[in-house]
Design a protein around this motif. Structure first.
Motif, PDB file in Angstrom:
ATOM      1  N   TYR A 118       2.655 -44.922  67.371  1.00  7.66           N
ATOM      2  CA  TYR A 118       3.939 -44.157  67.923  1.00  7.66           C
ATOM      3  C   TYR A 118       3.877 -43.253  69.100  1.00  7.66           C
ATOM      4  CZ  TYR A 118       4.565 -45.534  62.813  1.00  7.66           C
ATOM      5  OH  TYR A 118       4.617 -45.921  61.519  1.00  7.66           O
ATOM      6  N   PRO A 119       4.960 -43.012  69.790  1.00  8.70           N
ATOM      7  CA  PRO A 119       4.989 -42.381  70.905  1.00  8.70           C
ATOM      8  C   PRO A 119       4.716 -40.948  70.550  1.00  8.70           C
ATOM      9  CG  PRO A 119       7.205 -43.057  70.307  1.00  8.70           C
ATOM     10  CD  PRO A 119       6.154 -43.648  69.414  1.00  8.70           C
ATOM     11  N   GLU A 120       4.370 -40.004  71.677  1.00 14.56           N
ATOM     12  CA  GLU A 120       4.159 -38.854  71.605  1.00 14.56           C
ATOM     13  C   GLU A 120       5.276 -38.070  71.360  1.00 14.56           C
ATOM     14  OE1 GLU A 120       1.292 -37.064  71.709  1.00 14.56           O
ATOM     15  OE2 GLU A 120       0.025 -39.010  72.037  1.00 14.56           O
ATOM     16  N   GLU A 122       7.678 -38.203  68.833  1.00 19.87           N
ATOM     17  CA  GLU A 122       8.026 -38.881  67.728  1.00 19.87           C
ATOM     18  C   GLU A 122       9.375 -38.648  67.289  1.00 19.87           C
ATOM     19  OE1 GLU A 122       5.390 -38.141  64.593  1.00 19.87           O
ATOM     20  OE2 GLU A 122       3.727 -38.853  65.496  1.00 19.87           O
ATOM     21  N   MET A 126      12.562 -45.309  69.372  1.00 19.23           N
ATOM     22  CA  MET A 126      11.356 -46.348  69.638  1.00 19.23           C
ATOM     23  C   MET A 126      12.003 -47.477  70.070  1.00 19.23           C
ATOM     24  SD  MET A 126       8.688 -45.856  66.371  1.00 19.23           S
ATOM     25  CE  MET A 126       9.859 -46.466  65.064  1.00 19.23           C
ATOM     26  N   VAL A 132       3.720 -48.885  72.994  1.00 19.30           N
ATOM     27  CA  VAL A 132       3.031 -47.539  73.090  1.00 19.30           C
ATOM     28  C   VAL A 132       1.543 -47.903  73.537  1.00 19.30           C
ATOM     29  CG1 VAL A 132       1.981 -45.610  71.690  1.00 19.30           C
ATOM     30  CG2 VAL A 132       4.469 -46.317  71.366  1.00 19.30           C
TER      31      VAL A 132
END
Length: 242
Positions: A118-120, A122, A126, A132
């Motif tokens: 998951y990206p920083e 959140e 997405m 990622v």
């Protein structure tokens, strides 16, 4: 006893270092509408050359230890590129063990990577198109390599020589028999190569220099503390003798 030529090949070269810059990490794609509760991402974890060169000149095989919930959690990759792909929903630590060729090093190297899905941020949206990507740069340094190892890799682009003694003459290089075979394990045309991070050598050198300064400052501080303690002990000893 071994043959003289065998002993010569295993001869250690003092004051010589061989460095192999590597990058390890993962790339994870969100599955979007195809995602389910237990299959939200497709991901690949890997070890590659820092400039995407073939690491098989040094690395014989890589073992990826996944979470115990996966089928066959111990994955062995016998040839480059050293990577595995899976799908799942959770993040966890992956242990990557690199085994080297017999003329390189007998001791394996463990790398520890926390799988990131998951990206920083959140809270942000997405994407199924942009993965990622989390990567780390490192250098594997072999001190006092064998002469046969040095001869075998001295012209290979995945290898650098940060330290050679003054006047040292490199042994004759071992010719590459099959040029096409030597390129089979590089990651220059890898499907994920457009997402690989670029690591600046200058930035790395600055980081190493800063770290070295911190270590030297810490050593100097410890020496001062030891000197003060020695002085206090000497004073106590002098007082007790009087």
């Amino acid at each position: 006893m071994g043959k003289p030529e065998d002993r010569e090949k295993k001869k250690k070269l003092k004051d010589v270092e061989i460095s192999v810059p590597i990058v390890y990490g993962n790339a994870a794609f969100w599955l979007g509408k195809k995602a389910s509760e237990y299959q939200s991402h497709k991901w690949t974890v890997y070890v590659r050359g820092a400039t995407n060169e073939d690491l098989s000149v040094v690395v014989k095989r890589a073992v990826f230890q996944l979470h115990s919930s996966f089928n066959n959690p111990t994955r062995v990759v016998e040839s480059a590129p050293f990577e595995i792909s899976e799908s799942g929903w959770g993040e966890f630590e992956i242990v990557i063990t690199l085994y080297f060729h017999s003329d390189v090093c007998e001791k394996p190297l463990n790398l520890f990577h926390h799988l990131k899905l998951y990206p920083e941020d959140e809270s942000g949206p997405m994407s199924t198109k942009k993965p990622v990507v989390v990567e780390f740069y490192d250098e594997i340094v072999f001190t006092e390599p064998s002469e046969s190892f040095l001869a075998r890799v001295q012209n290979h682009p995945a290898v650098t020589f940060p330290r050679l003694p003054a006047g040292f003459t490199l042994p004759p290089p071992v010719p590459i028999e099959d040029e096409s075979k030597s390129k089979r394990g590089d990651t220059k045309d890898h499907p994920l190569s457009q997402w690989f991070l670029k690591f600046s050598e200058a930035d790395e050198l600055l980081q190493f220099a800063a770290a070295r300064q911190q270590v030297q400052a810490h050593i100097a501080k410890l020496k001062r503390q030891i000197s003060m303690i020695d002085g206090q002990n000497q004073q106590l000893k002098t007082s007790s003798d009087q």
